[in-house]
Design an enzyme around this catalytic site. Structure first.
Site, PDB file in Angstrom:
ATOM      1  N   GLU A 153       8.754  -2.086   0.560  1.00 44.03           N
ATOM      2  CA  GLU A 153       8.516  -2.829  -0.673  1.00 44.03           C
ATOM      3  C   GLU A 153       9.693  -2.673  -1.644  1.00 44.03           C
ATOM      4  O   GLU A 153       9.982  -3.584  -2.424  1.00 44.03           O
ATOM      5  CB  GLU A 153       7.206  -2.333  -1.294  1.00 44.03           C
ATOM      6  CG  GLU A 153       6.542  -3.290  -2.251  1.00 44.03           C
ATOM      7  CD  GLU A 153       6.185  -4.650  -1.668  1.00 44.03           C
ATOM      8  OE1 GLU A 153       6.166  -4.820  -0.436  1.00 44.03           O
ATOM      9  OE2 GLU A 153       5.945  -5.564  -2.468  1.00 44.03           O
ATOM     10  N   HIS A 187      12.488  -8.155   2.521  1.00 44.44           N
ATOM     11  CA  HIS A 187      11.819  -7.445   3.623  1.00 44.44           C
ATOM     12  C   HIS A 187      12.553  -7.715   4.945  1.00 44.44           C
ATOM     13  O   HIS A 187      12.795  -6.808   5.739  1.00 44.44           O
ATOM     14  CB  HIS A 187      10.378  -7.951   3.780  1.00 44.44           C
ATOM     15  CG  HIS A 187       9.398  -7.356   2.812  1.00 44.44           C
ATOM     16  ND1 HIS A 187       9.222  -6.005   2.667  1.00 44.44           N
ATOM     17  CD2 HIS A 187       8.518  -7.932   1.955  1.00 44.44           C
ATOM     18  CE1 HIS A 187       8.270  -5.765   1.754  1.00 44.44           C
ATOM     19  NE2 HIS A 187       7.834  -6.925   1.301  1.00 44.44           N
ATOM     20  N   HIS A 242      11.584 -12.436  -2.157  1.00 44.24           N
ATOM     21  CA  HIS A 242      10.847 -11.212  -1.814  1.00 44.24           C
ATOM     22  C   HIS A 242      10.809 -11.010  -0.295  1.00 44.24           C
ATOM     23  O   HIS A 242      11.199  -9.951   0.218  1.00 44.24           O
ATOM     24  CB  HIS A 242       9.425 -11.316  -2.387  1.00 44.24           C
ATOM     25  CG  HIS A 242       8.558 -10.113  -2.144  1.00 44.24           C
ATOM     26  ND1 HIS A 242       8.350  -9.142  -3.089  1.00 44.24           N
ATOM     27  CD2 HIS A 242       7.849  -9.722  -1.052  1.00 44.24           C
ATOM     28  CE1 HIS A 242       7.551  -8.206  -2.590  1.00 44.24           C
ATOM     29  NE2 HIS A 242       7.234  -8.534  -1.354  1.00 44.24           N
ATOM     30  N   GLU A 243      10.374 -12.031   0.421  1.00 47.87           N
ATOM     31  CA  GLU A 243      10.252 -11.890   1.879  1.00 47.87           C
ATOM     32  C   GLU A 243      11.628 -11.760   2.545  1.00 47.87           C
ATOM     33  O   GLU A 243      11.760 -11.092   3.561  1.00 47.87           O
ATOM     34  CB  GLU A 243       9.452 -13.047   2.481  1.00 47.87           C
ATOM     35  CG  GLU A 243       8.017 -13.204   1.933  1.00 47.87           C
ATOM     36  CD  GLU A 243       7.166 -11.939   1.988  1.00 47.87           C
ATOM     37  OE1 GLU A 243       7.404 -11.085   2.852  1.00 47.87           O
ATOM     38  OE2 GLU A 243       6.252 -11.810   1.133  1.00 47.87           O
TER      39      GLU A 243
HETATM   40 ZN    ZN Z   1       6.219  -7.188  -0.079  1.00 51.63          ZN
END
Ligand code: ZN
Length: 497
Positions: free
Chosen positions: A294, A268, A264-265
């Site tokens: 997101e 980003h 997830h990170e």
């Molecule tokens: Zn996030």
């Protein structure tokens, strides 16, 4: 003031603000990842406060307004990127100036007090502790709608802070589609009696850590221009264009937690790393919106790394590290990372049920802003909504209305970006599939056709376009919830029904 003077003034401000923000980001990184001496908390807090205050003061100084007025009058002569800069500086400046300074001061003090109180209230499961703060914060938010101004719905004014251009009209349509299609699917799945094999046991943290660099590399996050830290609540932070850092958290009894938070990170971070460097001077080297940010993390976390193709890549890695997986097959792993089960805690929710958690918060925020409900009634209303949508009722406030920090930190209108972003991700991947064989890229452990598409169509543009325009330019269509709804329906019907 000439056009050149106006731009030069704004460029110089950006440079100074960028330096102040970089210093603050470094203090924050150090404070959260390094276990700093407790005795330095106050001095650090003061320094951080001064840095952000100085950054704000420089931005709202009177010459900013002069620059905006000069440049807005020249709109026809500006390039696309110049116009985007004027638009962004203008909207930020007007918002900053909309709040009466004495109100802003009192509100900042209120928020500083509210967050630690929320923590205590959650711990003690005592809603009355936080209620007086909520009442003041929500009242401020209602006034904020008027200060900001809005065309149709007061809540639109708050949404725009996090998702530029978002509106109740758009979100009602979006959540309506989820309510109609996803809520019944969750109930059907619950009734199906299917019980996929689960990953249970303890997993050596040192070995889990060996997996993280592989996951970062798989997504395409450039670790040579970043760093991986460990924290309680994982985040990604940009120090500068060549130093984008991520964090993760390892749990011995939850292998998937660190695995998916690293992915997830990394999603980003990839967005941050791929922005055009030329945008920095214009202050446009930032996300188009929170939702767009997101979309990048969730697209990798869910659509790419919870796919059957990825389970095929992941299984040999897991087998190499943990004997536990010796007798697992790819299909079992695919099903184990996609277990859909209604739960009470948003941040632990699975891919299918996640957006319903957001829907509860969205409906409550909207009703609070309209004055249709009172802060005192939130706990009961929250529990009823969970029961209606997810078929579960919280046992206590910590797994109910007090689970999120957002309301005590004044982040009103923030929640919808999580769901909208996830839906943007589905629409983007649908567009990517038109020219890229996504599964083959995953099987080749070479996502460059996917990340290349994202860089070209999303990342490099930073904040030049508004989110709806960016999505339309990238996918050829305006935002449409159908891609997300279809993706979830197809995936989970095939898995469970
Ligand atoms: Zn996030």
């Amino acid at each position: 003031m000439t056009k050149k003077e106006a731009f030069d003034t704004l460029f110089a401000k950006n440079e100074a603000i960028g330096a102040l923000d970089m210093a603050e980001a470094l203090i924050h990184w150090d404070a959260t990842t390094s276990g700093v001496p407790m005795k330095s908390i106050e001095a650090r807090g003061a320094a951080s406060g001064w840095l952000s205050g100085e950054s704000f003061r420089r931005f709202v100084a009177p010459d900013t307004q002069e620059c905006i007025e000069t440049l807005e009058a020249l709109d026809g002569e500006l390039t696309t990127i110049e116009r985007a800069m004027v638009r962004e500086v203008g909207r930020r400046y007007r918002k900053a100036k909309a709040i009466p300074p004495e109100e802003f001061q009192a509100y900042s003090t209120l928020l500083a007090q509210a967050e630690p109180i929320w923590e205590k209230a959650r711990e003690k499961r005592d809603y009355n502790m936080i209620l007086p703060y909520y009442e003041k914060i929500f009242a401020f938010q209602r006034r904020l709608c008027d200060w900001y101004g809005y065309e149709k719905h007061p809540y639109d004014a708050l949404l725009d802070d996090y998702e530029k251009g978002a509106s109740v009209e758009m979100l009602d349509r979006f959540f309506g589609a989820l309510r109609e299609k996803i809520s019944p699917l969750i109930k059907e799945i619950g009734a199906s009696g299917q019980k996929p094999k689960e990953i249970k046991g303890t997993f050596d943290i040192a070995k889990q850590k060996e997996l993280s660099p592989w996951l970062c590399d798989f997504v395409g996050y450039d670790r040579e221009r970043g760093k991986i830290g460990e924290v309680e609540h994982p985040f990604c932070t940009t120090i500068n264009r060549h130093d984008v850092r991520i964090t993760t958290k390892y749990h011995e009894d939850n292998l998937l937690s660190a695995l998916y938070s690293t992915v997830h990170e990394s999603g980003h971070a990839l967005y941050e790393q791929n922005m055009d460097e030329g945008l920095t001077v214009y202050g446009l080297d930032e996300e188009a919106s929170m939702g767009m940010h997101e979309s990048q993390s969730r697209l990798f976390e869910n659509i790419i790394c919870r796919s059957r193709a990825f389970a095929g890549q992941l299984l040999p890695k897991l087998r190499g590290l943990f004997d536990y997986f010796a007798d697992w097959n790819e299909e079992e792993l695919y099903r184990a990372v996609n277990i859909a089960r209604p739960s009470l805690i948003r941040i632990e929710a699975d891919e299918l049920t996640y957006s319903l958690h957001i829907m509860v918060r969205y409906e409550l925020e909207k009703a609070l802003i309209m004055g249709d409900i009172k802060p005192a009634d939130l706990p009961g209303l929250w529990d009823n909504e969970y029961e209606k949508l997810l078929g579960l009722r919280p046992d206590n406030l910590a797994e109910g209305v007090l689970q999120d920090v957002h309301w005590s930190s004044g982040a009103f209108g923030y929640f919808p970006t999580y769901a909208i972003g996830t839906a943007y991700g589905a629409q983007l991947v649908n567009a990517i599939r038109k020219s890229v064989d996504v599964d083959t890229a995953i099987k080749n452990e070479d996502l460059s056709p996917i990340t290349g598409w994202l860089k070209e169509n999303v990342h490099r543009h930073g904040a030049v376009m508004l989110p709806d325009e960016l999505l339309k330019t990238a996918t050829g269509e305006p935002f449409d919830a159908k891609y997300y709804v279809d993706y979830l329906s197809e995936k989970f019907t095939e898995l469970y029904l």
